[in-house]
Enzyme design. Sequence first.
Site, PDB file in Angstrom:
ATOM      1  N   LYS A 152       1.112  -1.301   0.062  1.00  0.00           N
ATOM      2  CA  LYS A 152      -0.319  -0.099  -0.086  1.00  0.00           C
ATOM      3  C   LYS A 152       0.901   1.318  -0.063  1.00  0.00           C
ATOM      4  CE  LYS A 152      -4.484   1.172   1.985  1.00  0.00           C
ATOM      5  NZ  LYS A 152      -5.734   0.866   2.649  1.00  0.00           N
ATOM      6  N   GLU A 212     -20.139  -4.652   9.532  1.00  0.00           N
ATOM      7  CA  GLU A 212     -21.173  -3.893  10.344  1.00  0.00           C
ATOM      8  C   GLU A 212     -22.083  -4.743  11.090  1.00  0.00           C
ATOM      9  OE1 GLU A 212     -19.759  -3.071   7.329  1.00  0.00           O
ATOM     10  OE2 GLU A 212     -18.780  -1.013   7.793  1.00  0.00           O
ATOM     11  N   ARG A 250     -25.656  -1.477   6.500  1.00  0.00           N
ATOM     12  CA  ARG A 250     -25.300  -3.162   6.487  1.00  0.00           C
ATOM     13  C   ARG A 250     -25.930  -3.672   7.665  1.00  0.00           C
ATOM     14  NH1 ARG A 250     -20.624  -4.508   3.432  1.00  0.00           N
ATOM     15  NH2 ARG A 250     -21.365  -4.053   1.172  1.00  0.00           N
TER      16      ARG A 250
END
Length: 620
Positions: A280, A365, A393
Amino acid sequence: MILEQIQNPEDIKKLDLEEQKLLAQEIRDFLIEKISVTGGHLASNLGVVELTIAMFLSFDLPEDKIIWDVGHQAYTHKILSGRREMFDELRQYGGISGFPKRKESPYDAFDTGHSSTSISAGLGMAQGRDILGQDHYVVSVIGDGALTGGMAYEALNNAARMNRNFIIVLNDNNMSISENVGGMSRYLNGIRTGEGYNDLKRLVNNSLEKVPVIGRPLIDKISRTKNGIKQLLIPGMLFENMGITYLGPVDGHDIRALRKVFREAKKLDHAVLVHVRTKKGKGYAPAERNPSRFHGISPFDVETGKPKAEKKYPDYTDIFAKKLCQLAEKDERIVAVTAAMPDGTGLSHFAKRFPKRFFDVGIAEEHAVTSAAGMAAAGLRPVVAVYSSFLQRGYDQIVHDVCIQNLPVLFCIDRAGLVGSDGETHQGIFDYSYLTSVPNMSVMAPKNLWELRAMLDFAMTYDRPLAIRYPRGQAYRGLKEFAAPVEYGKGELLYEEEDCALLAVGSMVSTAEHVREKWKEMGYACSLANGRFVKPVDTDLIDRLAEKHGKLVTLEENVLQGGYGLAVTAYVHRHYPQIQVLNIALPDAYVEHGNVSKLREGLGIDSDSVIRRMKEFFRM
Ligand SMILES: Cc1ncc(C[n+]2csc(CCOP(=O)(O)OP(=O)(O)O)c2C)c(N)n1
């Protein structure tokens, strides 16, 4: 510049390997330059430059389909598919989106924005392909962070039944926005260090292929025992045991190696997972050092990596984070839950102070909500800090696990209302509607920073489901003088006047205040009330306004349907049929990306638009 020669995906196929490497460098420079001006998702995009190039070389777009999970890392995809020149308007009002959009380009196979959907969507597209008798590849690219979300497992479970090609690319950079968490992350770490297996497999195959006649049958025989070898060398072997071929791990910055593994993956007649390791922030030192900060970044100085605009005042997130720590100091039952957003929700402060009482559950979630319900049932006071759009969600979990049992879970809902540049998938404009329709749930929205603190104080004395929703950005510092303690179901009358009445909630109280001042300049005096509670609606407050005013204006930053204004209107129509109500709210539509103040203007909820609409309403 090689980059300038790339107008569509076919152009890249004319390059040799050296040129492809140069192109990767040019794309990185381009991304850093452009995102430093517009802001956007930098670190994730820097990590997938070679991976995207290799996929564009290995597949034929747009016939073959690439589905990016979350979609925040699809910038190179956009650059290579003819949108390079649109990057000055990336995420701006009227410009290109920061996420894949089917309506933006035929190269964007499926819209994303929320995490962990790509395998389901890709599987569906592959099934569509097969039923319609088509012949193309479908590739779902999912990050290791996104692989913490439950939906990804539901999809893998079904992908294992595929009997035609379906390619899943696991882009593993060992990071979510923050450090990745959980057992899958540990498992992938194990695979990374188990690289020996693939070398061994290659070695055995290569040497045996060379043995004439018996070579191939021998390989087949050995493959049957290969599971045994794998079990020894790869911890778990989860994917293969499920029935999904595992290829990798492959260096995600080596274009040649990637192309090779895609050639293999394309040969299979079932689901295959290609495990790609990437870094990343690759190629930009500040982002490599601090990938979390460069995950989603506002404009920054390229030399130093520092943000161009310093934050002057705290935002609601800061106020929440600090206050929660103070409350947790006094009450040991308070625990905090985040679904992979410790920084964004401000809970990283809590995590440092109370590590044992903090839970980052990954991008999960649903699990965040139900585990909070479990903790509440066990006697704790869980606080779920979550962005408005991501809490969508966890809706069934709110209904089924929290509210039926009337458990004291506190939802602190950040990024509520218009969020701006992330666009349709991220606008937090439905939470009043989806929360207020659930029995036992109460919903509050603060007008300013002091009220958020007071609401948190109140929340800890209240032992049923409760939500506090607040917007992105700087906390409002006006109206400080109105600081009554929060009383359940009670709003507050800020100004009582003669001519007209404004009844606002949350972020719209400051807009209403502004409108009131403008009307005053025009010679009209407005009452202004702060609803405070979106549910239950304070009917005493409405009665009081109704005694004086023949017309009422409600203001909220939520869609009209199911929101505050219609709840107020229902009460007014029942009890005061002669009173007319104007509802200022958001329309029944998805709101695209753009600067928040421009969006407010476009949607008619900024103070000038409100004044214009009020003039029509009052026939002035
Ligand atoms: C349902 C949902 N929750 C939270 C987020 C916020 N979010 C965006 S990207 C991301 C991390 C994704 O990590 P990973 O898949 O590994 O991709 P990377 O950025 O590391 O390439 C998170 C938590 C989201 N988009 N959707």
